[in-house]
Design a protein around this motif. Structure first.
Motif, PDB file in Angstrom:
ATOM      1  N   ARG A 131      10.147  -5.102  -5.041  1.00  0.00           N
ATOM      2  CA  ARG A 131       8.718  -5.859  -5.270  1.00  0.00           C
ATOM      3  C   ARG A 131       8.999  -7.252  -4.805  1.00  0.00           C
ATOM      4  O   ARG A 131       7.847  -7.893  -4.158  1.00  0.00           O
ATOM      5  CB  ARG A 131       8.156  -5.645  -6.482  1.00  0.00           C
ATOM      6  CG  ARG A 131       7.887  -4.190  -7.183  1.00  0.00           C
ATOM      7  CD  ARG A 131       6.804  -4.609  -8.096  1.00  0.00           C
ATOM      8  NE  ARG A 131       7.576  -5.464  -9.270  1.00  0.00           N
ATOM      9  CZ  ARG A 131       6.726  -5.886 -10.250  1.00  0.00           C
ATOM     10  NH1 ARG A 131       5.474  -5.184 -10.700  1.00  0.00           N
ATOM     11  NH2 ARG A 131       7.137  -6.362 -11.363  1.00  0.00           N
ATOM     12  N   HIS A 132      10.027  -7.585  -4.728  1.00  0.00           N
ATOM     13  CA  HIS A 132      10.162  -9.240  -4.304  1.00  0.00           C
ATOM     14  C   HIS A 132      10.769  -9.283  -2.939  1.00  0.00           C
ATOM     15  O   HIS A 132      11.192 -10.525  -2.589  1.00  0.00           O
ATOM     16  CB  HIS A 132      10.709  -9.840  -5.410  1.00  0.00           C
ATOM     17  CG  HIS A 132      10.485  -9.835  -6.838  1.00  0.00           C
ATOM     18  ND1 HIS A 132       9.471 -10.907  -7.212  1.00  0.00           N
ATOM     19  CD2 HIS A 132      10.544  -9.122  -7.896  1.00  0.00           C
ATOM     20  CE1 HIS A 132       8.973 -10.664  -8.509  1.00  0.00           C
ATOM     21  NE2 HIS A 132       9.791  -9.705  -8.948  1.00  0.00           N
ATOM     22  N   VAL A 133      11.156  -8.219  -2.195  1.00  0.00           N
ATOM     23  CA  VAL A 133      11.976  -8.454  -0.968  1.00  0.00           C
ATOM     24  C   VAL A 133      11.010  -7.624   0.029  1.00  0.00           C
ATOM     25  O   VAL A 133      10.498  -6.545  -0.194  1.00  0.00           O
ATOM     26  CB  VAL A 133      13.260  -7.496  -1.223  1.00  0.00           C
ATOM     27  CG1 VAL A 133      14.054  -7.573   0.130  1.00  0.00           C
ATOM     28  CG2 VAL A 133      13.927  -8.063  -2.294  1.00  0.00           C
ATOM     29  N   ASP A 134      10.858  -8.471   1.119  1.00  0.00           N
ATOM     30  CA  ASP A 134       9.933  -8.020   2.193  1.00  0.00           C
ATOM     31  C   ASP A 134      10.863  -7.199   3.140  1.00  0.00           C
ATOM     32  O   ASP A 134      10.968  -7.535   4.394  1.00  0.00           O
ATOM     33  CB  ASP A 134       9.332  -9.096   2.785  1.00  0.00           C
ATOM     34  CG  ASP A 134       8.267  -8.931   3.921  1.00  0.00           C
ATOM     35  OD1 ASP A 134       7.870  -7.799   3.669  1.00  0.00           O
ATOM     36  OD2 ASP A 134       8.036  -9.791   4.920  1.00  0.00           O
ATOM     37  N   ALA A 135      11.409  -6.269   2.733  1.00  0.00           N
ATOM     38  CA  ALA A 135      12.363  -5.372   3.685  1.00  0.00           C
ATOM     39  C   ALA A 135      12.849  -4.186   2.850  1.00  0.00           C
ATOM     40  O   ALA A 135      13.010  -4.412   1.456  1.00  0.00           O
ATOM     41  CB  ALA A 135      13.387  -6.146   3.967  1.00  0.00           C
ATOM     42  N   ASP A 177       0.795  -1.362   0.041  1.00  0.00           N
ATOM     43  CA  ASP A 177       0.041   0.025  -0.006  1.00  0.00           C
ATOM     44  C   ASP A 177       0.862   1.271  -0.039  1.00  0.00           C
ATOM     45  O   ASP A 177       0.306   2.339   0.210  1.00  0.00           O
ATOM     46  CB  ASP A 177      -0.817   0.125   1.191  1.00  0.00           C
ATOM     47  CG  ASP A 177      -0.180  -0.110   2.438  1.00  0.00           C
ATOM     48  OD1 ASP A 177       0.959  -0.454   2.532  1.00  0.00           O
ATOM     49  OD2 ASP A 177      -0.715   0.104   3.452  1.00  0.00           O
ATOM     50  N   ALA A 178       2.056   1.169  -0.208  1.00  0.00           N
ATOM     51  CA  ALA A 178       3.062   2.338   0.004  1.00  0.00           C
ATOM     52  C   ALA A 178       4.283   2.020  -0.531  1.00  0.00           C
ATOM     53  O   ALA A 178       4.676   0.945  -0.593  1.00  0.00           O
ATOM     54  CB  ALA A 178       3.209   3.115   1.322  1.00  0.00           C
ATOM     55  N   CYS A 179       5.263   3.075  -0.648  1.00  0.00           N
ATOM     56  CA  CYS A 179       6.559   2.758  -1.165  1.00  0.00           C
ATOM     57  C   CYS A 179       7.209   4.297  -0.713  1.00  0.00           C
ATOM     58  O   CYS A 179       7.010   5.224  -0.733  1.00  0.00           O
ATOM     59  CB  CYS A 179       6.634   2.578  -2.745  1.00  0.00           C
ATOM     60  SG  CYS A 179       8.159   2.482  -3.365  1.00  0.00           S
ATOM     61  N   THR A 186       6.696   8.195  -1.424  1.00  0.00           N
ATOM     62  CA  THR A 186       7.517   9.078  -0.743  1.00  0.00           C
ATOM     63  C   THR A 186       8.790   9.151  -1.239  1.00  0.00           C
ATOM     64  O   THR A 186       9.726   7.982  -1.252  1.00  0.00           O
ATOM     65  CB  THR A 186       7.432   9.003   0.924  1.00  0.00           C
ATOM     66  OG1 THR A 186       6.314   9.081   1.444  1.00  0.00           O
ATOM     67  CG2 THR A 186       8.311  10.072   1.563  1.00  0.00           C
ATOM     68  N   LEU A 187       9.306  10.011  -1.917  1.00  0.00           N
ATOM     69  CA  LEU A 187      10.852  10.104  -2.475  1.00  0.00           C
ATOM     70  C   LEU A 187      11.612  11.078  -1.700  1.00  0.00           C
ATOM     71  O   LEU A 187      11.222  12.314  -1.341  1.00  0.00           O
ATOM     72  CB  LEU A 187      10.791  10.665  -4.038  1.00  0.00           C
ATOM     73  CG  LEU A 187      11.956  10.606  -4.644  1.00  0.00           C
ATOM     74  CD1 LEU A 187      11.809  10.312  -6.152  1.00  0.00           C
ATOM     75  CD2 LEU A 187      12.937  11.896  -4.438  1.00  0.00           C
ATOM     76  N   THR A 217       5.081   0.244  -9.451  1.00  0.00           N
ATOM     77  CA  THR A 217       4.352  -0.266  -8.497  1.00  0.00           C
ATOM     78  C   THR A 217       2.788  -0.317  -8.537  1.00  0.00           C
ATOM     79  O   THR A 217       2.159  -0.874  -7.966  1.00  0.00           O
ATOM     80  CB  THR A 217       4.463   0.519  -7.401  1.00  0.00           C
ATOM     81  OG1 THR A 217       4.226   1.974  -7.179  1.00  0.00           O
ATOM     82  CG2 THR A 217       6.226   0.508  -6.831  1.00  0.00           C
ATOM     83  N   GLY A 218       2.404   0.763  -9.477  1.00  0.00           N
ATOM     84  CA  GLY A 218       0.816   0.674  -9.710  1.00  0.00           C
ATOM     85  C   GLY A 218       0.425   1.595  -8.691  1.00  0.00           C
ATOM     86  O   GLY A 218      -0.918   1.857  -8.648  1.00  0.00           O
ATOM     87  N   LEU A 219       1.132   2.092  -7.789  1.00  0.00           N
ATOM     88  CA  LEU A 219       0.762   2.977  -6.554  1.00  0.00           C
ATOM     89  C   LEU A 219       0.344   4.440  -7.211  1.00  0.00           C
ATOM     90  O   LEU A 219       1.103   5.012  -7.927  1.00  0.00           O
ATOM     91  CB  LEU A 219       1.712   3.001  -5.281  1.00  0.00           C
ATOM     92  CG  LEU A 219       1.833   1.681  -4.694  1.00  0.00           C
ATOM     93  CD1 LEU A 219       3.162   1.896  -3.739  1.00  0.00           C
ATOM     94  CD2 LEU A 219       0.580   1.319  -3.819  1.00  0.00           C
ATOM     95  N   PRO A 220      -0.575   5.155  -6.380  1.00  0.00           N
ATOM     96  CA  PRO A 220      -0.721   6.639  -6.848  1.00  0.00           C
ATOM     97  C   PRO A 220       0.357   7.408  -6.154  1.00  0.00           C
ATOM     98  O   PRO A 220       0.845   6.932  -5.147  1.00  0.00           O
ATOM     99  CB  PRO A 220      -2.159   7.007  -6.057  1.00  0.00           C
ATOM    100  CG  PRO A 220      -2.302   5.705  -5.258  1.00  0.00           C
ATOM    101  CD  PRO A 220      -1.485   4.723  -5.584  1.00  0.00           C
TER     102      PRO A 220
END
Length: 744
Positions: free
Chosen positions: A440-444, A383-385, A413-414, A405-408
Motif C-alpha cells: 500500500r505504501h509502494v507505488d510499484a 482501484d485494483a490489486c 486478481t490472485l 485493501t478494502g477492495l471488493p
C-alpha cells in the motif's frame, strides 16, 4: 508484522458458506477461448452429492439450465486436447498427474493428451464442499475427487460416442472410444474427438445419462494403478516451472522485512538513516510490528534491512519460555476435558486390573520449514490489486486482500503458482496480508521474500502437546481399561471456528479417539490450552502425528509389561480392524521381523489408521554413543484404489523422512520471548547421508482411495522410538530424541 497483532487487527473475512452438497451432475456448453476457438466444455462438481442443504433445510435443487457455477472444468478443443482446470493446487503431492490419469482413464485418451492448470481464485466457483472453501489439504484431493473425475470423463466419452453415432446414423452401442477417437468397427469409420466436440456439446444431458453412465471395472483399467511419470517433472527439472518465489513483474521492487522478535511486540523507534543512504534502497516502510526495506533488488533490500536500528516494545511476552508453556500444559492436564470417546466402565475396569501403567508424553512446537520460504508479490493500486503467490487457500488469501485493501473481490486478481512445499503453512494468509500492508505504501509491484530465519522464527507452529495416558491389564496382559487426556492448542478453533464443537478439536484427538485396537473400556478427552502469545497451525497431519506417537509408544510399553512380542501383542488386539491387521502382518513378513540385528541395533513397529488409509512402519536403528542412526524403514500401505504407485512411494518416502527428521531433531524453543532456532544449522533436517533405506509395499485394494500426503509423517516416529528402546532399553516419552540418550 507479527502473527498475533495481524490477526487481531485484520482477520481475513471468509465467505459465509455451508458445505455444498449439490446433487452430482454435469453441465455442458461451448468453451469460449481465443486459443481453442470453441470446443466441448464439461463442468462438474468435484465433491458432494445429495440435495444441497443450508441451515438444516433442503433448498431447491439446481436445474441444468440455471446459472450453477461448478468448481472444475474439462475442456476438449478442436485439436482433441483435453485441459482440466482444477481447484486443487500442486505442492508436490502429485495431483497434476493423478487427476489427468482419472480423466484420461474414462475418457479413453492418452495421458499425454491431458493437461492441468490452476483454477483462478473464485470461491463462488471453486469451493470444495468438504473443505468449506477453495483449499487444498487434509490429504483430501484424490479421495474427495476421484469418482467425480472419473464420472466426468465417462460422461464426456459417452457424449462424444453419441455424437459420432448420430452423425453415422448408427446405434451408439455399436461404437466405442479408443485413444481419443470414436470407432465404429462394423464400417471401419472413426472420428477424432476434436472433430466431434461441437456436435457433442449440443447433445442432450439428462439425469439418466449422468447417473447411468458406466464406470470402468478395475480389471479394465489401462492407466489407473499403473506407474506414470509425473507430468510436471520436466518443467521442474529444467527450471521453467513457476513457483511464487520465481515471479517477475515489470517494474518490480523488492522488500526485505524485519519482524518483531517477540510475538505481540511492536516497533518503538526506527533509525533508518544509514539504510536510506545505501545504494539501491528506495524507501523504508514501518508497520506496527515490522519494518520493511524496499530495494531495487533483493540484495539491496536485505543489506538495508540489516542496517536498520530498531527499538522494540516487546510487550507482555518478553519473558516467555518453553518451560513456562509446558508448565501451563502440565497444570491444564489436571482439568477434566471435553470427552471425545467414552465406552464401558473405565473406573470399574481399572479397579479389577492386574497391572496398571501411567505415562506422560510431551511433544514440542515444530516449524514447517518448506524449501521455498514464504514470499508474496503484490501490486496495490487505489482501484485494483494483483497478488502473485503460491497458496493452499485462495479463499483465505482473497479474504486477507479484501481486509487489507478494502477492495471488493472483483477488483482483486490472485495469480496462484506452484508451491515449493506447503505442509499446512501455506494455508495461512499472514504473509499475503503483510505483503499487502507493505504494498500500500509502494507505488510499484513489490516482491516480499522472507529469509530462512524469518520463515522459522515467525511461523505458525505445530502445537506443543502434553498427554496423560493410563492402561490397566488383566492377568493375561490384555488391556481392559484405557484413559487418554490430550492437552494442547486447538488449531481448528482458530482456523475454522464452526468446526470446534463441544470444546473438542477433531484434529487434536484424531487417531487417539478411534484406535483400531480392541479396548473394551476407554475414555479419551481433550483439554484446550493455548500457548501464551503464540499462534499454532496445521502441520502435515497434526492430530494423527501427535496421537500416533503417544498411542503406539504406549502400546509398546504395554507389550513390554505383558512380556509379549510387540507385533504379536498388536495382532491379538486388531481383529476389529482387518485392514490394519493385514498391513501389520505384511510388514511382519517383508521386514524380517524377529530376524537378529547387529550390536547396538533395534527394531520397532507402529501402525496407524487415518485419512481413510492404513499403515504399518517397521524401523531399524543403530544407537552408538547416544547417537541414533535410522538404518531402514519398511512401510506397508493400504490406501484403497491406487491411482499412481509412483506417487504413493514418493509421498511415503518424503513423509517418512519428514517424520524421522521431526522425531530426531524437530523442536522450536523459546527463551526471553524469542524463538531460539533460525536456520537449518539449529533447526536440523535429516542429511542425505543420514537417510535410511526405505521400502514401500503397497497392498492391492479396490476400496475407495484414501489419503497419502500426510500419513507417512505420522506413522514413523513411534516406530523409531520403539526401535531405540529395543536397542538400548531406554523408553523415550518426549520428542525430539535429541540428546536424551546421552543424559541416561
Amino acid at each position: 508484522m507479527t502473527r498475533q497483532s495481524l490477526d487481531e487487527r485484520r482477520q481475513p473475512a471468509l465467505p459465509d458458506r455451508d458445505p455444498l452438497a449439490r446433487r452430482q451432475f454435469l453441465k455442458l456448453g461451448l468453451a469460449v477461448s481465443a486459443v481453442a476457438g470453441g470446443g466441448l466444455l464439461l463442468g462438474f462438481s468435484v465433491s458432494g452429492h445429495g440435495e444441497e442443504r443450508r441451515a438444516g433445510k433442503a433448498v431447491q435443487r439446481v436445474p441444468h439450465d440455471s446459472g450453477f457455477a461448478p468448481n472444475a472444468f474439462v475442456r476438449i478443443d478442436h485439436t482433441g486436447q483435453v485441459r482440466l482446470v482444477m481447484m486443487k493446487v500442486e505442492m508436490g503431492q502429485g495431483i497434476y498427474t493423478a487427476f489427468p490419469m482419472l480423466i484420461a482413464e474414462e475418457l479413453e485418451v492418452p495421458l499425454s493428451q491431458v493437461t492441468l492448470e490452476h483454477a483462478p481464485a473464485n470461491p463462488d466457483l471453486y469451493t470444495d464442499p468438504l473443505m468449506h472453501e477453495q483449499t487444498t489439504g487434509l490429504s483430501m484431493s484424490v479421495r474427495s475427487s476421484s469418482e467425480r473425475m472419473r464420472r466426468a470423463g465417462a460422461v464426456a466419452r459417452t457424449l462424444l460416442v453419441n455424437a459420432a453415432a448420430r452423425q453415422w446414423s448408427v446405434d451408439p452401442a455399436s461404437c466405442h472410444a479408443e485413444a481419443g477417437m470414436v470407432i465404429h468397427p462394423a464400417s471401419g469409420r472413426r472420428l477424432a474427438y476434436g472433430a466431434l466436440v461441437d456436435a457433442a456439446a449440443k447433445g442432450p444431458v439428462t439425469d439418466a445419462l449422468v447417473s447411468g453412465v458406466a464406470l470402468k471395472k478395475p480389471q479394465d483399467f489401462r492407466l489407473i494403478g499403473t506407474r506414470a511419470h509425473r507430468l510436471d517433472s520436466t518443467e521442474k527439472a529444467n527450471g521453467t516451472a513457476k513457483f511464487g518465489i520465481d515471479v517477475q513483474v515489470p517494474g518490480m521492487l523488492y522488500a526485505a522485512v524485519v519482524n518483531c522478535p517477540v510475538a505481540g511486540g511492536k516497533v518503538a523507534h526506527v533509525d533508518d538513516t544509514t539504510t536510506r543512504r545505501m545504494p539501491g534502497v528506495r524507501q523504508v516502510v514501518q508497520l506496527d510490528n515490522a519494518v520493511a526495506v524496499i530495494g531495487e533488488h533483493t540484495w539491496a533490500a536485505m543489506r538495508g534491512a540489516a542496517a536498520l536500528g530498531i527499538e522494540w516494545d516487546e510487550g507482555a511476552n518478553a519473558n516467555l519460555s518453553s518451560q513456562m508453556l509446558f508448565d501451563d500444559l502440565e497444570q491444564a492436564s489436571h482439568r477434566d476435558g471435553a470427552v471425545a470417546r467414552h465406552q464401558g466402565d473405565v473406573e470399574h475396569a481399572f479397579r479389577g486390573a492386574a497391572k496398571k501403567l501411567d505415562a506422560v508424553y510431551r511433544q514440542p512446537f515444530l516449524a514447517h520449514a518448506p524449501m521455498e520460504p514464504m514470499n508474496c508479490t503484490v501490486h496495490v493500486r487505489a482501484d485494483a490489486c494483483d497478488i502473485w503467490v503460491g497458496t493452499q487457500s485462495p479463499t483465505r488469501a482473497m479474504g486477507a486482500a479484501m481486509a487489507v485493501t478494502g477492495l471488493p473481490a472483483e477488483k482483486i486478481t490472485l495469480h496462484n503458482h506452484l508451491l515449493g512445499g506447503g505442509f499446512g503453512r501455506r494455508l495461512e494468509p499472514d504473509t499475503v496480508a503483510q505483503a499487502l500492508l507493505i504494498g500500500r505504501h509502494v507505488d510499484a509491484p513489490v516482491k516480499m521474500t522472507w529469509t530462512r530465519e524469518q520463515d522459522i522464527q515467525h511461523d505458525l507452529y505445530r502445537p506443543c502437546y502434553y498427554d496423560r495416558i493410563s492402561a490397566g491389564l488383566d492377568a493375561h496382559g490384555k488391556p481392559v481399561a484405557w484413559t487418554h487426556r490430550v492437552v494442547g492448542s486447538s488449531v481448528v478453533a482458530r482456523f475454522a471456528p464452526p468446526l470446534f464443537r463441544n470444546n473438542l478439536d477433531f484434529d487434536a484427538i484424531e487417531v487417539a479417539s478411534d484406535l483400531p485396537y480392541d479396548l473394551p473400556n476407554q475414555k479419551v478427552d481433550y483439554v484446550r490450552q493455548e500457548p501464551r502469545g503464540i499462534q499454532t497451525g496445521f502441520w502435515r497431519g497434526v492430530g494423527p502425528m501427535r496421537s500416533t506417537f503417544v498411542t503406539e509408544s504406549f502400546i509398546d510399553e504395554l507389550a513390554e509389561l505383558a512380556k509379549v512380542d510387540p507385533v504379536a501383542y498388536r495382532l491379538a488386539l486388531l481383529d476389529k480392524s482387518p485392514r490394519t491387521k493385514n498391513v501389520l502382518e505384511v510388514a511382519q513378513r517383508v521386514s524380517g521381523w524377529g530376524r537378529p540385528l547387529g550390536t547396538h541395533a533395534g527394531r520397532g513397529v507402529s501402525v496407524m489408521s487415518a485419512f481413510g488409509s492404513f499403515f504399518c512402519a517397521v524401523a531399524e536403528v543403530t544407537v552408538i554413543d547416544g547417537k541414533v542412526g535410522v538404518d531402514r524403514v519398511v512401510c506397508v500401505v493400504d490406501c484403497g484404489q491406487v491411482i499412481n504407485p509412483d506417487t504413493i512411494e514418493a509421498q511415503m518416502q518424503g513423509g517418512l523422512i519428514f517424520g524421522i527428521t521431526a522425531a530426531l531433531h524437530g523442536e522450536i524453543t523459546l527463551k526471553d520471548g524469542r524463538v531460539e532456532q533460525g536456520n537449518f544449522n539449529d533447526y536440523r533436517m535429516l542429511r542425505i547421508h543420514e537417510a535410511p533405506k526405505i521400502e514401500v509395499h503397497i497392498v492391492k485394494s479396490t476400496d475407495a482411495s484414501g489419503g497419502i500426503g500426510e500419513p507417512g509423517t505420522a506413522v514413523v516416529a513411534p516406530a523409531v522410538t520403539n526401535a531405540i528402546f529395543a536397542a538400548t532399553g531406554k523408553r523415550l516419552r518426549t520428542l525430539p530424541v535429541g540428546n536424551q540418550l546421552n543424559a541416561a
